[in-house]
Design a protein around this motif. Structure first.
Motif, PDB file in Angstrom:
ATOM      1  N   PRO A  15       0.822  -1.217   0.000  1.00  0.00           N
ATOM      2  CA  PRO A  15       0.000   0.000   0.000  1.00  0.00           C
ATOM      3  C   PRO A  15       0.851   1.261   0.000  1.00  0.00           C
ATOM      4  O   PRO A  15       1.862   1.353   0.705  1.00  0.00           O
ATOM      5  CB  PRO A  15      -0.801  -0.123   1.304  1.00  0.00           C
ATOM      6  N   PRO A  16       0.465   2.254  -0.776  1.00  0.00           N
ATOM      7  CA  PRO A  16       1.210   3.517  -0.786  1.00  0.00           C
ATOM      8  C   PRO A  16       0.930   4.323   0.477  1.00  0.00           C
ATOM      9  O   PRO A  16      -0.017   4.039   1.215  1.00  0.00           O
ATOM     10  CB  PRO A  16       0.653   4.217  -2.025  1.00  0.00           C
ATOM     11  N   ALA A  17       1.765   5.328   0.707  1.00  0.00           N
ATOM     12  CA  ALA A  17       1.519   6.239   1.823  1.00  0.00           C
ATOM     13  C   ALA A  17       0.282   7.070   1.515  1.00  0.00           C
ATOM     14  O   ALA A  17       0.160   7.658   0.441  1.00  0.00           O
ATOM     15  CB  ALA A  17       2.732   7.135   2.043  1.00  0.00           C
ATOM     16  N   GLY A  18      -0.637   7.107   2.451  1.00  0.00           N
ATOM     17  CA  GLY A  18      -1.872   7.847   2.235  1.00  0.00           C
ATOM     18  C   GLY A  18      -3.030   6.923   1.930  1.00  0.00           C
ATOM     19  O   GLY A  18      -2.849   5.735   1.625  1.00  0.00           O
ATOM     20  N   PRO A  77      -3.438   7.617  -3.515  1.00  0.00           N
ATOM     21  CA  PRO A  77      -2.980   8.892  -2.940  1.00  0.00           C
ATOM     22  C   PRO A  77      -2.316   9.831  -3.943  1.00  0.00           C
ATOM     23  O   PRO A  77      -2.352  11.055  -3.759  1.00  0.00           O
ATOM     24  CB  PRO A  77      -1.985   8.445  -1.860  1.00  0.00           C
ATOM     25  N   ASP A  78      -1.712   9.296  -4.996  1.00  0.00           N
ATOM     26  CA  ASP A  78      -1.063  10.174  -5.977  1.00  0.00           C
ATOM     27  C   ASP A  78      -2.053  10.768  -6.973  1.00  0.00           C
ATOM     28  O   ASP A  78      -1.658  11.470  -7.909  1.00  0.00           O
ATOM     29  CB  ASP A  78       0.049   9.434  -6.714  1.00  0.00           C
TER      30      ASP A  78
END
Length: 563
Positions: A103-106, A168-169
């Motif tokens: 999982p990405p940050a956010g 998140p991006d």
């Protein structure tokens, strides 16, 4: 005595001679003890080349260091989207998919809306699933997968919505649409589809070939990839929902307890969690817009995950708790047992693994809770004035004929009396890799004849049972001397009375001469059920269509509707 005959349940790394005598829980205890003696960290798994795959969505990526490096550089995305209804399809829908890396940050979210705009943001839960599979050579093969889930409640009945996953991006998945169940009293016609025993046609991300993809030379009435072809047909049809009556993806391709091989070819057997990734990618073109509702079969018992009880799953269903969203309104501890109502149709998923005498690996795990719940559920559906039709779906057959499995005595004993008592209209089954339709049955016998094109009145005629294990896996065979019987091809020696058997146990069969086998097709097909609500007269038209698009069988069920 064995718990699981060859081919009956997935091999997850337990030596075959031991696994044959073990329940799912016992297999899990063996695996847990084995892994305690052979601890595997992420670093040692990578160094050994088995790999902890972070990019399950990369369809060509094997479990190797190169794949992990590729995953680390690739942007995270969501693949294999699939929808499911909640307990109330008028108002509840679940969204699921798989992240191609950690999982990405956010936060990951679902944007939801209709009338041309997104107006709601749904939080997404990330479920991590680690699979450590002991191999025949003593190695440990590992994977780490991340599944994303969101739920919408309070939707409007009969409305079209659109959604997307957003990372998140700011990147998003393609937009997709779905429609909630119609409001009470709707008389608009609609359809649903069904099959079972599907699997995949292509190699999974591990790069392995599949034993289950070997078709016999005389198997000429099919497309090159029947599993894919059937998904294409369902996707083009856009039914209200799709039912899959067990044996979903075949993460275990053969179930024979043979050694694992990584160089392709036949003769291997090893549980491979990345097959699920390939499977969700296969069905996404339908399942991203059409809810796919799953029952569990014998190949869906995965001892590797038996201790994952965070959502009430055990008995080898812990992996399903990470990957799937099911309504969850069944009895406690039975995650794949549930019911929902769509329009005037009540649909009930039964876990035949709990009832089977042929493959008793999970038999009796509910302690009778499932059959008690089933009686209560059928009572409630028949008391509901808005429900005209009751449809059950499950894996092991109560009524079917084939050389491989035929009918299961435990399933028949548990389900058939309830179908008689509550005048269940239609039962959809899997397990036998074929299409077969019975005449309407009461008390184990054909009540009336229902040839192709006939009209059946379930209130007086009985329950129609279909075997739809024709979803893509290599076909079985009929009993010796029996042949196909479908539109335009009655078979030279095959009528409605044929030789079959009831599976009384792992190695025990009771021959029976049955009088109810009306239609039989030994290749690949799916079923469409067209629902025409009242008032006055309501019908279900049941149509069987091959993977090549040819309709081979049809029957109309008719009831009086109080609407």
């Amino acid at each position: 005595m064995t718990h699981t005959p060859p081919g009956g349940a997935p091999d997850v790394g337990v030596p075959a001679d031991l696994a044959a005598r073990m329940s799912v829980g016992e297999q899990h205890e063996w695996l847990t003890a084995h892994l305690r003696r052979h601890p595997v960290s992420r670093r040692t798994a990578l160094r050994g080349g088995a790999g902890v795959v972070a990019a399950m969505g990369l369809a060509s990526a094997p479990w190797t260091l190169a794949a992990c490096a590729q995953a680390a550089q690739a942007p995270v995305s969501v693949v294999g989207r699939h929808l499911a209804f909640g307990a109330d399809p008028q108002r509840q829908v679940a969204f699921a998919g798989e992240l191609t890396a950690a999982p990405p940050a956010g936060p990951v979210v679902v944007d939801l809306g209709h009338d041309g705009a997104f107006g709601t943001t749904l939080p997404v839960e990330v479920r991590r699933l680690v699979s450590q599979v002991p191999q025949a050579d003593g190695a440990i093969r590992g994977s780490e997968q991340f599944f994303v889930h969101a739920r919408a409640d309070g939707l409007a009945p009969g409305e079209r919505y659109r959604y997307r996953f957003r990372l998140p991006d700011g990147s998003t998945t393609p937009e997709a649409e779905f429609t909630t169940a119609p409001p009470p009293g709707s008389t608009e016609p609609w359809s649903f589809t069904a099959f079972a025993d599907q699997g995949v046609d292509t190699a999974p991300p591990s790069g392995r070939d599949e034993y289950a993809n070997e078709y016999t030379p005389d198997d000429t009435r099919r497309t090159m990839t029947p599993s894919t072809a059937l998904v294409d047909r369902v996707a083009a049809q856009r039914p209200a929902f799709h039912l899959l009556a067990g044996d979903i993806c075949y993460a275990d391709p053969s179930g024979h307890g043979l050694p694992e091989r990584s160089d392709g070819g036949s003769g291997f057997d090893s549980f491979d969690p990345t097959v699920w990734t390939t499977y969700f990618g296969l069905i996404e073109r339908s399942a991203a817009s059409t809810p796919w509702m799953f029952a569990t079969g014998n190949h869906d018992m995965e001892a590797l995950y038996d201790d994952n009880r965070a959502r009430g799953a055990s008995h080898g269903y812990g992996g399903h708790a990470a990957r799937l969203d099911l309504p969850g309104n069944g009895p406690a501890g039975c995650p794949s047992v549930y019911a929902f109502r769509y329009g005037t149709v009540g649909v009930v998923s039964v876990d035949a693994n709990d009832l089977s005498t042929e493959i008793p690996t999970n038999a009796g795990y509910s302690g009778g809770r499932q059959t008690a719940w089933l009686r209560d559920t059928l009572t409630a559906l028949r008391a509901d004035p808005g429900v005209d039709w009751v449809v059950l779906f499950f894996h092991h057959c109560a009524f079917a004929t084939s050389r491989a499995h035929a009918s299961d005595a435990g399933v028949r004993a548990a389900v058939a009396p309830l179908c008689d008592e509550f005048a269940v209209d239609l039962v959809l089954q899997g397990h036998n890799h074929q299409y077969e339709r019975t005449d309407p049955i009461r008390r184990g016998r054909a009540a009336v004849r229902a040839p192709d094109g006939a009209t059946v009145r379930p209130e007086t005629d009985g329950t129609t049972y279909l075997c739809v294990g024709s979803g893509g896996r290599p076909r079985y065979s009929w009993q010796p001397g029996e042949t196909d019987r479908y539109r335009g091809h009655p078979g030279p020696d095959s009528g409605t009375t044929v030789a079959s058997y009831v599976a009384l146990g792992e190695d025990a069969q009771q021959p029976e001469q049955i009088d109810w086998s009306q239609a039989r097709y030994l290749d690949y097909a799916y079923v469409t059920v067209d629902v025409a609500p009242g008032p006055g007269r309501t019908t279900l038209t049941v149509r069987a269509t091959t993977d090549t698009g040819r309709e081979i069988d049809r029957v109309v069920l008719e009831r009086r509707s109080p609407m």
